[in-house]
Scaffold this motif. Structure first.
Motif, PDB file in Angstrom:
ATOM      1  N   LEU A  92       0.866  -1.359  -0.031  1.00 36.13           N
ATOM      2  CA  LEU A  92       0.030   0.028  -0.121  1.00 36.13           C
ATOM      3  C   LEU A  92       0.759   1.272  -0.022  1.00 36.13           C
ATOM      4  O   LEU A  92       0.444   2.149  -0.889  1.00 36.13           O
ATOM      5  CB  LEU A  92      -0.996  -0.190   1.154  1.00 36.13           C
ATOM      6  N   ARG A  93       1.815   1.344   0.661  1.00 35.65           N
ATOM      7  CA  ARG A  93       3.070   2.437   0.722  1.00 35.65           C
ATOM      8  C   ARG A  93       3.338   2.681  -0.688  1.00 35.65           C
ATOM      9  O   ARG A  93       3.512   3.799  -1.009  1.00 35.65           O
ATOM     10  CB  ARG A  93       3.817   2.232   1.716  1.00 35.65           C
ATOM     11  N   ASN A  94       3.793   1.608  -1.338  1.00 32.82           N
ATOM     12  CA  ASN A  94       4.281   1.646  -2.447  1.00 32.82           C
ATOM     13  C   ASN A  94       3.361   2.246  -3.494  1.00 32.82           C
ATOM     14  O   ASN A  94       3.751   2.938  -4.586  1.00 32.82           O
ATOM     15  CB  ASN A  94       4.759   0.133  -3.137  1.00 32.82           C
ATOM     16  N   ILE A 133      -1.056   8.602   5.206  1.00 32.46           N
ATOM     17  CA  ILE A 133      -0.425   9.952   5.791  1.00 32.46           C
ATOM     18  C   ILE A 133       1.012   9.723   5.993  1.00 32.46           C
ATOM     19  O   ILE A 133       1.647  10.779   5.620  1.00 32.46           O
ATOM     20  CB  ILE A 133      -1.062  10.264   7.209  1.00 32.46           C
ATOM     21  N   SER A 134       1.523   8.511   6.374  1.00 35.04           N
ATOM     22  CA  SER A 134       3.093   8.395   6.563  1.00 35.04           C
ATOM     23  C   SER A 134       3.646   8.502   5.253  1.00 35.04           C
ATOM     24  O   SER A 134       4.681   9.054   5.134  1.00 35.04           O
ATOM     25  CB  SER A 134       3.143   7.030   7.069  1.00 35.04           C
ATOM     26  N   LEU A 141       8.490  15.784   2.532  1.00 35.17           N
ATOM     27  CA  LEU A 141       9.621  16.231   3.185  1.00 35.17           C
ATOM     28  C   LEU A 141      10.839  16.508   2.308  1.00 35.17           C
ATOM     29  O   LEU A 141      11.632  17.107   2.843  1.00 35.17           O
ATOM     30  CB  LEU A 141       9.871  15.185   4.298  1.00 35.17           C
ATOM     31  N   HIS A 142      10.714  15.687   1.111  1.00 36.88           N
ATOM     32  CA  HIS A 142      11.891  15.791   0.210  1.00 36.88           C
ATOM     33  C   HIS A 142      11.536  16.571  -1.336  1.00 36.88           C
ATOM     34  O   HIS A 142      12.315  16.626  -2.064  1.00 36.88           O
ATOM     35  CB  HIS A 142      12.391  14.421  -0.052  1.00 36.88           C
ATOM     36  N   HIS A 143      10.336  16.550  -1.624  1.00 36.93           N
ATOM     37  CA  HIS A 143       9.780  16.760  -2.653  1.00 36.93           C
ATOM     38  C   HIS A 143       8.731  17.817  -2.688  1.00 36.93           C
ATOM     39  O   HIS A 143       7.994  18.030  -1.542  1.00 36.93           O
ATOM     40  CB  HIS A 143       9.404  15.650  -3.634  1.00 36.93           C
ATOM     41  N   PHE A 326       1.374  16.412   9.576  1.00 40.95           N
ATOM     42  CA  PHE A 326       0.271  15.550   8.930  1.00 40.95           C
ATOM     43  C   PHE A 326      -0.489  14.706   9.897  1.00 40.95           C
ATOM     44  O   PHE A 326      -1.869  14.501   9.714  1.00 40.95           O
ATOM     45  CB  PHE A 326       1.162  14.469   7.822  1.00 40.95           C
ATOM     46  N   GLU A 327       0.080  14.072  10.804  1.00 39.52           N
ATOM     47  CA  GLU A 327      -0.581  13.507  11.809  1.00 39.52           C
ATOM     48  C   GLU A 327      -1.538  14.301  12.729  1.00 39.52           C
ATOM     49  O   GLU A 327      -2.760  13.987  12.877  1.00 39.52           O
ATOM     50  CB  GLU A 327       0.194  12.754  12.901  1.00 39.52           C
TER      51      GLU A 327
END
Length: 342
Positions: A92-94, A133-134, A141-143, A326-327
């Motif tokens: 799911l993260r992917n 969210i994560s 944070l990087h883009h 975000f949390e």
């Protein structure tokens, strides 16, 4: 703002690209997938998907948006929930990360996601939201990209019940009724009794001291030089001194603050007066503790109010050393309060 959560119909989002929670064969399905096909033009979108043919779970492919307001559709295949022991969270993260990377590779600046796998694929909504969210938060944070998580109704949005209940208890313990807070603020200004707002203070169980019982404090004449000697560094000066002291880059702060780079640049150049929400966001980006946050806000003319539930939510997280905006927005949105960022 770089990341927001809204209730809307994803097919109506005016962004560069929307994300479709697809199946591996890229066939028109039900739910959000079916709604996207219908809005885009089912035959045209299906023909485009057929040319691609297949998409593995966690991967992402892209087609035109056809009749949609969005120019493109990214199709990603989420995991079917099988108890959480078959790499579901990783897949799911992917889905989110690969979709974001695909959008960035096409130079697309704005993207809208549904809550992937939370429908007929059975992924528990609370866990699905945590992964979303994560993944999105860590990517931003990087883009730099504008990302929207679109939920269809209140049932689609679930915050961790333990966290939700902990925050709710904190608010109950610290919340001050608006009338009580107004009385305290007015009395702090030493207004004459007759000039106080017409509030029924007897209902607040407060002793109101009449004018005849007040002790007048002698006023000392202040010279201009005395006033000028008390001038402290400005909000902007204080902000960038803190950034330097913490050996941070500007991008570290505005990304953690969920703030648009252009607005941050205007604040840095003194071309705009930041709102209270922007100041709170920057305090979170700097990872200030509660006392530092209060001082930081005061330099812009703001304060944390015990009669503001949104302020109390933020205060709860700061006191628990959690500065993840975000949390925090996850909880603010769940309580139907304005989220942070600009």
């Amino acid at each position: 703002m770089p990341f927001q959560i809204i209730r809307n119909d994803i097919t109506k989002m005016k962004v560069d690209v929307i994300v479709n929670a697809a199946n591996s064969d890229l066939l028109m399905g039900g739910g959000v997938c079916g709604a996207i096909f219908d809005a885009a033009g089912a035959d045209e979108l299906q023909e485009a998907c057929n040319r691609i043919g297949h998409c593995d779970p966690g991967s992402a492919v892209i087609t035109d948006g056809f009749a949609l307001p969005a120019k493109y559709v990214i199709h990603t295949v989420g995991p079917v929930w099988r108890g959480g022991r078959h790499h579901e969270s990783e897949i799911l993260r992917n889905c989110y990360i690969n979709s974001l990377e695909l959008a960035r590779s096409k130079n697309l600046k704005s993207i809208a996601f549904p809550l992937i796998s939370s429908g007929i694929y059975g992924y528990p909504r609370e866990e699905a939201l945590d992964v979303a969210i994560s993944a999105i938060g860590s990517y931003l944070l990087h883009h730099e990209m504008s990302v929207t998580l679109v939920v269809y109704d209140t049932l689609s949005y679930v915050v961790s019940m333990k966290l939700f209940n902990d925050v709710e208890k904190y608010i109950e313990d610290h919340y001050v009724d608006e009338k009580l807070d107004l009385y305290r603020r007015e009395r702090s200004l030493n207004l004459p009794y007759e000039e106080l707002s017409s509030i029924n203070y007897s209902s607040l169980d407060i002793e109101v001291v009449s004018k005849s019982r007040e002790i007048e404090k002698p006023r000392r004449e202040r010279k201009l030089d005395d006033v000028l000697d008390e001038i402290e560094e400005s909000f902007t000066e204080h902000l960038f001194r803190l950034i330097d002291q913490r050996h941070l880059k500007d991008s570290d702060v505005y990304r953690r603050a969920n703030m648009d780079r252009r607005l941050f640049s205007k604040i840095r150049g003194g071309r705009v007066n930041p709102s209270k929400a922007s100041c709170l966001s920057l305090a979170l980006g700097l990872k200030l503790n509660l006392d530092e946050t209060k001082d930081f806000l005061s330099r812009a003319g703001y304060a944390l109010s015990p009669s503001s539930k949104a302020d109390l939510v933020v205060r709860y997280f700061i006191e628990h050393d959690n500065h993840n905006i975000f949390e925090i927005n996850q909880v603010l949105f769940g309580k139907q309060l304005p989220i942070l960022g600009s």
